[in-house]
Design an enzyme around this catalytic site. Structure first.
Site, PDB file in Angstrom:
ATOM      1  CB  CYS A 190      23.037  12.969  29.070  1.00  0.00           C
ATOM      2  SG  CYS A 190      23.566  11.494  29.953  1.00  0.00           S
TER       3      CYS A 190
ATOM      4  CG  HIS B  18      24.969  13.297  25.243  1.00  0.00           C
ATOM      5  ND1 HIS B  18      26.061  13.329  26.100  1.00  0.00           N
ATOM      6  CD2 HIS B  18      24.220  12.217  25.616  1.00  0.00           C
ATOM      7  CE1 HIS B  18      25.945  12.323  26.957  1.00  0.00           C
ATOM      8  NE2 HIS B  18      24.858  11.637  26.676  1.00  0.00           N
TER       9      HIS B  18
ATOM     10  CG  ASN C  24      26.808   8.926  28.232  1.00  0.00           C
ATOM     11  OD1 ASN C  24      27.033  10.071  28.606  1.00  0.00           O
ATOM     12  ND2 ASN C  24      25.582   8.462  28.049  1.00  0.00           N
TER      13      ASN C  24
HETATM   14  N1  COA Z   1      27.656  -7.330  26.787  1.00  0.00           N
HETATM   15  C1  COA Z   1      27.116  -8.385  26.183  1.00  0.00           C
HETATM   16  N2  COA Z   1      25.785  -8.570  26.038  1.00  0.00           N
HETATM   17  C2  COA Z   1      25.008  -7.600  26.529  1.00  0.00           C
HETATM   18  C3  COA Z   1      25.504  -6.465  27.192  1.00  0.00           C
HETATM   19  C4  COA Z   1      26.895  -6.343  27.303  1.00  0.00           C
HETATM   20  N3  COA Z   1      27.488  -5.311  27.911  1.00  0.00           N
HETATM   21  N4  COA Z   1      24.477  -5.675  27.555  1.00  0.00           N
HETATM   22  C5  COA Z   1      23.360  -6.294  27.149  1.00  0.00           C
HETATM   23  N5  COA Z   1      23.673  -7.458  26.549  1.00  0.00           N
HETATM   24  C6  COA Z   1      22.789  -8.451  25.951  1.00  0.00           C
HETATM   25  C7  COA Z   1      21.381  -8.340  26.475  1.00  0.00           C
HETATM   26  O1  COA Z   1      21.261  -9.038  27.704  1.00  0.00           O
HETATM   27  C8  COA Z   1      20.593  -8.985  25.355  1.00  0.00           C
HETATM   28  O2  COA Z   1      20.677 -10.357  25.484  1.00  0.00           O
HETATM   29  P1  COA Z   1      19.392 -11.293  25.210  1.00  0.00           P
HETATM   30  O3  COA Z   1      19.041 -11.032  23.769  1.00  0.00           O
HETATM   31  O4  COA Z   1      19.912 -12.640  25.479  1.00  0.00           O
HETATM   32  O5  COA Z   1      18.346 -10.817  26.170  1.00  0.00           O
HETATM   33  C9  COA Z   1      21.381  -8.602  24.106  1.00  0.00           C
HETATM   34  O6  COA Z   1      22.696  -8.212  24.558  1.00  0.00           O
HETATM   35  C10 COA Z   1      20.787  -7.471  23.312  1.00  0.00           C
HETATM   36  O7  COA Z   1      20.511  -6.443  24.203  1.00  0.00           O
HETATM   37  P2  COA Z   1      19.820  -5.171  23.698  1.00  0.00           P
HETATM   38  O8  COA Z   1      19.461  -4.312  24.880  1.00  0.00           O
HETATM   39  O9  COA Z   1      18.767  -5.532  22.727  1.00  0.00           O
HETATM   40  O10 COA Z   1      21.008  -4.462  22.893  1.00  0.00           O
HETATM   41  P3  COA Z   1      20.948  -3.158  22.036  1.00  0.00           P
HETATM   42  O11 COA Z   1      21.346  -3.445  20.661  1.00  0.00           O
HETATM   43  O12 COA Z   1      19.681  -2.384  22.267  1.00  0.00           O
HETATM   44  O13 COA Z   1      22.131  -2.308  22.673  1.00  0.00           O
HETATM   45  C11 COA Z   1      22.569  -0.530  24.195  1.00  0.00           C
HETATM   46  C12 COA Z   1      22.110  -1.958  24.040  1.00  0.00           C
HETATM   47  C13 COA Z   1      22.504  -0.160  25.670  1.00  0.00           C
HETATM   48  C14 COA Z   1      23.998  -0.398  23.706  1.00  0.00           C
HETATM   49  C15 COA Z   1      21.640   0.381  23.349  1.00  0.00           C
HETATM   50  O14 COA Z   1      20.289   0.088  23.607  1.00  0.00           O
HETATM   51  C16 COA Z   1      21.883   1.838  23.627  1.00  0.00           C
HETATM   52  O15 COA Z   1      22.926   2.350  23.325  1.00  0.00           O
HETATM   53  N6  COA Z   1      20.884   2.553  24.167  1.00  0.00           N
HETATM   54  C17 COA Z   1      21.028   3.935  24.487  1.00  0.00           C
HETATM   55  C18 COA Z   1      21.866   4.076  25.712  1.00  0.00           C
HETATM   56  C19 COA Z   1      22.203   5.496  26.019  1.00  0.00           C
HETATM   57  O16 COA Z   1      22.562   6.217  25.146  1.00  0.00           O
HETATM   58  N7  COA Z   1      22.098   5.872  27.301  1.00  0.00           N
HETATM   59  C20 COA Z   1      22.415   7.158  27.777  1.00  0.00           C
HETATM   60  C21 COA Z   1      21.578   8.229  27.168  1.00  0.00           C
HETATM   61  S1  COA Z   1      21.965   9.784  27.750  1.00  0.00           S
END
Ligand code: COA
Length: 317
Positions: A114, A244, A274
């Site tokens: 990215c 980004h 993204n």
């Molecule tokens: N829909 C519903 N629930 C979801 C889900 C979805 N699409 N994806 C994950 N969950 C659940 C998980 O399984 C977890 O459940 P649990 O508590 O029962 O285990 C819960 O939601 C919380 O997950 P978590 O990973 O703690 O959520 P978060 O607040 O960290 O958000 C992201 C997840 C991916 C949105 C966040 O971590 C993020 O944006 N990270 C950066 C990603 C990124 O930018 N990537 C590219 C970089 S170039």
């Protein structure tokens, strides 16, 4: 010489996948995706399409050339950033070169996930500043959705397909890219990667969302701060942060840590998701269409991605 932007072009498919559409594919909700990421929809390659990153890239490049008032024959080099190239080799940039007829240009790809556009823009600025090149096409072209695991709700909700192209041309030293900083930390390669088909481990992309989130906020904040300072500016001198587009919460947290008000930050992740290396040219294109790029505007372009790799280009419009 300064590497100034002479034209910006974009391409994205008409097909839109909304959060409600994704509710029918994996166990998720519009509410979860919106509150956690800010994404409402993404443009995606239609199912069964045979289009490649070079097709998107060539269309964006043609639009950028038209904007610049140049022809493909004026281009000295093409640098393409992407995470899903047409083939293992040759470079996707070579396919783009052939598709647009840039017969004089050398062409190569940059793999920095990215952060690819920021890395490629730095290379273009150096090639122009050295006098080796007059006009360089920098392209971020991403067809990501076909290589995702559509049973993995952690990753499949986040991405979209698009391309953006920018013509950088030789200009006055006090304009264009003033300086860049690039960083990588390969010891963190395990937090975000895309497997090849047949590799051991996850099908498609693996992402430790929390680690990526933390790294994105910390590293982007730090690199924007140090790049602005190295340029002899204060953060309050920045007119625009072109970041980004991964997650509206990451963008908001960085802006807050840098003390930048919302009007200095552009967000389009709600409409595109993204799009990896295409996201920065998409934002630049939007900023230009909104009349926000005026002579003298001081811009920080910053991105982070798998590698982990991150960087910042400080640019005077
Ligand atoms: N829909 C519903 N629930 C979801 C889900 C979805 N699409 N994806 C994950 N969950 C659940 C998980 O399984 C977890 O459940 P649990 O508590 O029962 O285990 C819960 O939601 C919380 O997950 P978590 O990973 O703690 O959520 P978060 O607040 O960290 O958000 C992201 C997840 C991916 C949105 C966040 O971590 C993020 O944006 N990270 C950066 C990603 C990124 O930018 N990537 C590219 C970089 S170039």
């Amino acid at each position: 010489m300064g590497a100034v932007i002479r034209g910006i072009g974009v391409y994205y498919p008409e097909t839109v996948l909304t959060n409600s559409d994704i509710e029918k594919i994996v166990a998720t909700t519009d509410e979860w995706i919106t509150t956690r990421t800010g994404i409402k929809q993404r443009h995606v390659l239609p199912k069964g399409s045979k289009l490649k990153a070079s097709d998107f890239g060539a269309w964006a490049a043609k639009a950028a050339l038209e904007k610049a008032g140049l022809t493909a024959a004026d281009i000295d080099g093409i640098i393409c950033a992407n995470i899903n190239p047409d083939k293992q080799f040759p470079a996707t940039a070579c396919f783009i070169q052939a598709k647009i007829g840039a017969t004089r240009a050398f062409a190569f790809d940059v793999t920095a996930a990215c952060a690819g556009f920021v890395f490629a823009a730095n290379m273009a600025a150096l090639l122009i500043d050295s006098g080796q090149c007059g006009n360089i096409l920098v392209i971020g072209s991403e067809i990501i959705t076909p290589v995702l695991d559509w049973t993995d709700r952690n990753t499949c909700i986040l991405f979209g397909d698009a391309a953006g192209a920018v013509v950088f041309s030789a200009g006055p030293k006090e304009r264009g890219i003033l300086l860049s900083q690039l960083k990588s930390d390969g010891t963190r390669s395990e937090v975000l990667y895309l497997n090849n088909p047949g590799d051991d481990g996850p099908r498609g992309m693996f992402m430790d969302g929390k680690q990526v989130f933390k790294a994105a906020v910390t590293e982007i904040t730090e690199i924007v701060k140090t790049t602005v300072a190295k340029g002899g500016f204060a953060l309050t001198d920045l007119d625009l942060l072109v970041m980004h587009q991964a997650n509206v919460r990451i963008i908001g947290a960085v802006a807050e840590k840098l003390g930048l008000p919302p009007e200095k930050v552009i967000v389009n992740v709600d409409r595109f998701g993204n799009t990896s290396s295409a996201s920065i040219p998409l934002v630049l294109h939007e900023a230009e269409s909104q009349g926000r790029l005026k002579p003298g505007t001081l811009i920080a372009m910053a991105a982070v991605g798998g590698g982990m790799s991150w960087g910042c280009n400080l640019m005077r419009w």
